[in-house]
Design a protein around this motif. Structure first.
Motif, mmCIF file in Angstrom:
data_model
loop_
_atom_site.group_PDB
_atom_site.id
_atom_site.type_symbol
_atom_site.label_atom_id
_atom_site.label_comp_id
_atom_site.label_asym_id
_atom_site.label_seq_id
_atom_site.Cartn_x
_atom_site.Cartn_y
_atom_site.Cartn_z
ATOM 1 N N PHE A 24 -1.923 4.840 0.025
ATOM 2 C CA PHE A 24 -1.203 3.918 0.904
ATOM 3 C C PHE A 24 -1.678 2.482 0.732
ATOM 4 O O PHE A 24 -2.808 2.228 0.327
ATOM 5 N N LYS A 25 -0.803 1.541 1.068
ATOM 6 C CA LYS A 25 -1.170 0.127 1.136
ATOM 7 C C LYS A 25 -0.623 -0.423 2.445
ATOM 8 O O LYS A 25 0.329 0.114 3.026
ATOM 9 N N ALA A 26 -1.244 -1.483 2.939
ATOM 10 C CA ALA A 26 -0.835 -2.088 4.204
ATOM 11 C C ALA A 26 0.563 -2.695 4.080
ATOM 12 O O ALA A 26 0.959 -3.175 3.023
ATOM 13 N N ASP A 27 1.303 -2.646 5.186
ATOM 14 C CA ASP A 27 2.647 -3.210 5.246
ATOM 15 C C ASP A 27 2.816 -3.862 6.611
ATOM 16 O O ASP A 27 2.550 -3.229 7.638
ATOM 17 N N SER A 28 3.265 -5.096 6.644
ATOM 18 C CA SER A 28 3.333 -5.836 7.910
ATOM 19 C C SER A 28 4.383 -5.290 8.867
ATOM 20 O O SER A 28 4.264 -5.475 10.077
ATOM 21 N N LEU A 29 5.390 -4.593 8.372
ATOM 22 C CA LEU A 29 6.433 -4.060 9.246
ATOM 23 C C LEU A 29 6.121 -2.654 9.730
ATOM 24 O O LEU A 29 6.247 -2.343 10.900
ATOM 25 N N ARG A 30 5.668 -1.788 8.819
ATOM 26 C CA ARG A 30 5.475 -0.378 9.141
ATOM 27 C C ARG A 30 4.015 0.032 9.290
ATOM 28 O O ARG A 30 3.720 1.168 9.596
ATOM 29 N N GLY A 31 3.100 -0.883 9.048
ATOM 30 C CA GLY A 31 1.682 -0.560 9.109
ATOM 31 C C GLY A 31 1.151 -0.172 7.757
ATOM 32 O O GLY A 31 0.161 -0.704 7.294
ATOM 33 N N TYR A 32 1.825 0.765 7.079
ATOM 34 C CA TYR A 32 1.454 1.172 5.731
ATOM 35 C C TYR A 32 2.634 1.836 5.051
ATOM 36 O O TYR A 32 3.559 2.318 5.709
ATOM 37 N N VAL A 33 2.601 1.816 3.737
ATOM 38 C CA VAL A 33 3.612 2.460 2.900
ATOM 39 C C VAL A 33 2.889 3.117 1.728
ATOM 40 O O VAL A 33 1.708 2.852 1.495
ATOM 41 N N THR A 34 3.594 3.948 0.981
ATOM 42 C CA THR A 34 2.979 4.569 -0.190
ATOM 43 C C THR A 34 2.861 3.543 -1.315
ATOM 44 O O THR A 34 3.733 2.708 -1.503
ATOM 45 N N ASN A 35 1.754 3.618 -2.026
ATOM 46 C CA ASN A 35 1.498 2.756 -3.173
ATOM 47 C C ASN A 35 2.299 3.242 -4.371
ATOM 48 O O ASN A 35 2.371 4.450 -4.608
ATOM 49 N N PRO A 36 2.879 2.345 -5.155
ATOM 50 C CA PRO A 36 3.549 2.778 -6.387
ATOM 51 C C PRO A 36 2.547 3.258 -7.432
ATOM 52 O O PRO A 36 1.384 2.846 -7.424
ATOM 53 N N ASN A 37 3.012 4.114 -8.337
ATOM 54 C CA ASN A 37 2.232 4.572 -9.494
ATOM 55 C C ASN A 37 0.844 5.085 -9.117
ATOM 56 O O ASN A 37 -0.161 4.659 -9.670
ATOM 57 N N THR A 38 0.804 6.011 -8.170
ATOM 58 C CA THR A 38 -0.471 6.520 -7.664
ATOM 59 C C THR A 38 -0.519 8.038 -7.788
ATOM 60 O O THR A 38 0.463 8.717 -7.530
ATOM 61 N N VAL A 39 -1.684 8.541 -8.173
ATOM 62 C CA VAL A 39 -1.946 9.976 -8.157
ATOM 63 C C VAL A 39 -3.230 10.174 -7.379
ATOM 64 O O VAL A 39 -4.246 9.559 -7.683
ATOM 65 N N VAL A 40 -3.184 11.005 -6.338
ATOM 66 C CA VAL A 40 -4.330 11.208 -5.464
ATOM 67 C C VAL A 40 -4.490 12.697 -5.184
ATOM 68 O O VAL A 40 -3.514 13.386 -4.907
#
Length: 180
Positions: free
Chosen positions: A34-50
Protein backbone atom coordinates in the motif's frame (compact mmCIF):
# COMPACT_ATOMS: atom_id res chain seq x y z
CA UNK A 1 -23.86 -8.52 -2.77
CA UNK A 2 -24.57 -5.02 -4.04
CA UNK A 3 -24.65 -3.84 -7.63
CA UNK A 4 -23.88 -0.16 -8.22
CA UNK A 5 -24.70 1.73 -11.38
CA UNK A 6 -23.21 5.23 -11.39
CA UNK A 7 -24.04 8.20 -13.52
CA UNK A 8 -21.09 10.18 -14.90
CA UNK A 9 -21.35 12.98 -12.33
CA UNK A 10 -20.90 12.42 -8.61
CA UNK A 11 -19.63 14.65 -5.81
CA UNK A 12 -17.34 13.17 -3.18
CA UNK A 13 -18.77 13.37 0.33
CA UNK A 14 -16.28 15.44 2.33
CA UNK A 15 -16.86 13.54 5.58
CA UNK A 16 -15.64 10.15 4.34
CA UNK A 17 -11.90 10.79 4.26
CA UNK A 18 -11.65 12.81 7.50
CA UNK A 19 -10.58 9.74 9.53
CA UNK A 20 -7.53 9.13 7.32
CA UNK A 21 -4.18 10.79 7.89
CA UNK A 22 -1.77 9.89 5.09
CA UNK A 23 1.12 7.61 6.07
CA UNK A 24 -0.52 6.97 9.47
CA UNK A 25 -3.43 5.32 7.65
CA UNK A 26 -1.34 2.55 6.08
CA UNK A 27 -2.33 -0.97 7.19
CA UNK A 28 0.26 -2.64 9.37
CA UNK A 29 2.14 -5.81 8.35
CA UNK A 30 1.40 -5.43 4.63
CA UNK A 31 4.91 -4.73 3.38
CA UNK A 32 4.93 -2.25 0.53
CA UNK A 33 1.57 -3.36 -0.88
CA UNK A 34 0.00 0.00 0.00
CA UNK A 35 0.89 3.67 -0.40
CA UNK A 36 -0.69 6.71 1.24
CA UNK A 37 -3.54 8.46 -0.57
CA UNK A 38 -5.00 11.82 0.48
CA UNK A 39 -8.57 10.86 -0.44
CA UNK A 40 -8.84 7.23 0.66
CA UNK A 41 -6.05 6.98 3.22
CA UNK A 42 -4.22 4.32 1.22
CA UNK A 43 -4.32 2.49 -2.10
CA UNK A 44 -2.49 -0.49 -3.56
CA UNK A 45 0.98 0.20 -4.93
CA UNK A 46 1.55 -0.55 -8.62
CA UNK A 47 3.98 -3.31 -9.67
CA UNK A 48 4.21 -4.91 -6.23
CA UNK A 49 4.62 -8.50 -5.08
CA UNK A 50 4.27 -9.14 -1.35
CA UNK A 51 4.15 -12.29 0.74
CA UNK A 52 1.42 -11.47 3.25
CA UNK A 53 1.56 -14.64 5.32
CA UNK A 54 3.19 -18.01 4.95
CA UNK A 55 0.31 -19.16 2.73
CA UNK A 56 -0.67 -16.01 0.82
CA UNK A 57 0.96 -13.65 -1.65
CA UNK A 58 -0.36 -10.55 -3.33
CA UNK A 59 0.72 -8.82 -6.53
CA UNK A 60 -0.42 -5.80 -8.51
CA UNK A 61 0.02 -4.70 -12.11
CA UNK A 62 1.21 -1.27 -13.28
CA UNK A 63 -2.32 0.10 -12.73
CA UNK A 64 -2.21 -0.91 -9.05
CA UNK A 65 -4.81 -3.66 -9.55
CA UNK A 66 -4.56 -7.16 -8.10
CA UNK A 67 -3.78 -9.83 -10.67
CA UNK A 68 -6.60 -12.02 -12.02
CA UNK A 69 -4.89 -13.97 -14.82
CA UNK A 70 -2.06 -16.42 -14.13
CA UNK A 71 -1.22 -16.64 -17.82
CA UNK A 72 -1.00 -12.83 -18.10
CA UNK A 73 0.45 -11.36 -14.87
CA UNK A 74 1.32 -8.04 -16.51
CA UNK A 75 -2.17 -7.44 -17.92
CA UNK A 76 -3.03 -3.80 -18.53
CA UNK A 77 -6.70 -2.92 -18.92
CA UNK A 78 -7.12 -0.85 -22.06
CA UNK A 79 -8.63 2.64 -21.88
CA UNK A 80 -10.84 3.23 -23.73
CA UNK A 81 -12.35 -0.21 -23.29
CA UNK A 82 -12.48 -2.16 -26.57
CA UNK A 83 -16.00 -2.56 -27.93
CA UNK A 84 -15.79 -6.38 -27.90
CA UNK A 85 -15.07 -6.51 -24.14
CA UNK A 86 -17.65 -6.90 -21.37
CA UNK A 87 -15.83 -5.51 -18.33
CA UNK A 88 -16.78 -6.19 -14.71
CA UNK A 89 -15.10 -4.59 -11.70
CA UNK A 90 -15.46 -6.28 -8.31
CA UNK A 91 -14.86 -3.88 -5.42
CA UNK A 92 -14.54 -4.80 -1.77
CA UNK A 93 -12.06 -5.33 1.03
CA UNK A 94 -9.51 -8.05 1.69
CA UNK A 95 -11.87 -10.88 0.72
CA UNK A 96 -12.13 -9.50 -2.82
CA UNK A 97 -8.40 -8.70 -2.92
CA UNK A 98 -7.71 -12.36 -2.21
CA UNK A 99 -6.83 -12.68 1.47
CA UNK A 100 -7.68 -16.19 2.59
CA UNK A 101 -7.18 -17.66 -0.88
CA UNK A 102 -4.22 -19.87 -1.66
CA UNK A 103 -3.22 -17.22 -4.20
CA UNK A 104 -4.80 -14.35 -6.10
CA UNK A 105 -5.88 -16.60 -8.92
CA UNK A 106 -8.32 -18.25 -6.51
CA UNK A 107 -9.80 -14.94 -5.31
CA UNK A 108 -13.44 -14.13 -6.09
CA UNK A 109 -12.78 -11.93 -9.18
CA UNK A 110 -10.43 -14.51 -10.73
CA UNK A 111 -12.88 -17.36 -10.19
CA UNK A 112 -15.78 -15.27 -11.52
CA UNK A 113 -13.80 -14.45 -14.65
CA UNK A 114 -12.90 -18.11 -15.18
CA UNK A 115 -16.52 -19.28 -14.77
CA UNK A 116 -17.98 -16.57 -17.03
CA UNK A 117 -15.44 -17.26 -19.75
CA UNK A 118 -16.03 -21.01 -19.60
CA UNK A 119 -19.83 -20.68 -19.61
CA UNK A 120 -20.35 -17.83 -22.08
CA UNK A 121 -17.43 -17.70 -24.50
CA UNK A 122 -16.41 -20.20 -27.16
CA UNK A 123 -12.73 -21.13 -26.65
CA UNK A 124 -11.80 -20.31 -30.25
CA UNK A 125 -13.90 -17.13 -30.59
CA UNK A 126 -11.73 -14.04 -30.05
CA UNK A 127 -14.50 -11.64 -31.15
CA UNK A 128 -15.92 -11.35 -27.61
CA UNK A 129 -14.07 -11.06 -24.32
CA UNK A 130 -14.94 -10.93 -20.64
CA UNK A 131 -12.68 -9.16 -18.17
CA UNK A 132 -13.21 -9.24 -14.42
CA UNK A 133 -11.05 -6.69 -12.63
CA UNK A 134 -10.06 -7.16 -9.00
CA UNK A 135 -10.73 -3.73 -7.45
CA UNK A 136 -10.41 -5.04 -3.88
CA UNK A 137 -8.30 -3.23 -1.30
CA UNK A 138 -7.76 -4.79 2.11
CA UNK A 139 -9.54 -2.89 4.89
CA UNK A 140 -11.84 -0.94 2.58
CA UNK A 141 -15.53 -0.65 3.42
CA UNK A 142 -18.45 0.59 1.29
CA UNK A 143 -17.73 4.32 1.56
CA UNK A 144 -14.07 3.90 0.61
CA UNK A 145 -14.98 1.52 -2.20
CA UNK A 146 -17.23 4.14 -3.76
CA UNK A 147 -14.41 6.69 -3.53
CA UNK A 148 -12.01 4.14 -5.02
CA UNK A 149 -14.39 3.48 -7.88
CA UNK A 150 -15.07 7.13 -8.60
CA UNK A 151 -11.47 8.31 -8.31
CA UNK A 152 -9.61 5.40 -9.93
CA UNK A 153 -11.72 2.60 -11.36
CA UNK A 154 -14.45 4.44 -13.27
CA UNK A 155 -11.98 5.38 -16.01
CA UNK A 156 -11.75 1.66 -16.86
CA UNK A 157 -15.32 1.95 -18.23
CA UNK A 158 -16.92 -1.10 -16.61
CA UNK A 159 -20.20 -2.48 -17.87
CA UNK A 160 -20.96 -3.80 -14.38
CA UNK A 161 -19.65 -3.04 -10.87
CA UNK A 162 -20.11 -5.62 -8.12
CA UNK A 163 -19.55 -4.69 -4.48
CA UNK A 164 -18.83 -7.57 -2.08
CA UNK A 165 -18.72 -6.60 1.60
CA UNK A 166 -18.84 -8.06 5.05
CA UNK A 167 -16.82 -7.65 8.21
CA UNK A 168 -15.29 -4.27 7.37
CA UNK A 169 -18.70 -2.67 6.94
CA UNK A 170 -20.02 -4.22 10.13
CA UNK A 171 -16.98 -3.11 12.15
CA UNK A 172 -16.89 0.45 10.79
CA UNK A 173 -20.65 0.90 11.08
CA UNK A 174 -20.66 -0.50 14.62
CA UNK A 175 -17.80 1.82 15.64
CA UNK A 176 -19.73 4.82 14.30
CA UNK A 177 -22.92 3.72 16.05
CA UNK A 178 -21.10 3.27 19.38
CA UNK A 179 -20.41 7.02 19.44
CA UNK A 180 -24.14 7.79 19.82
Amino acid sequence: LTLFFFKDQYRFPESISKNYTGENSLPKNAGNLFKADSLRGYVTNPNTVVSMMTYYWSATNSQGLHLTEARNPTKIYEIPKPSNVFRIIVIGGSTVAGNGSADQYEALPSLLQKILREEYLAPTDESKKIEVINGGVGGYYSELEILHYLSSLRKLQPDLVISYNGANDITITNDKLQKY
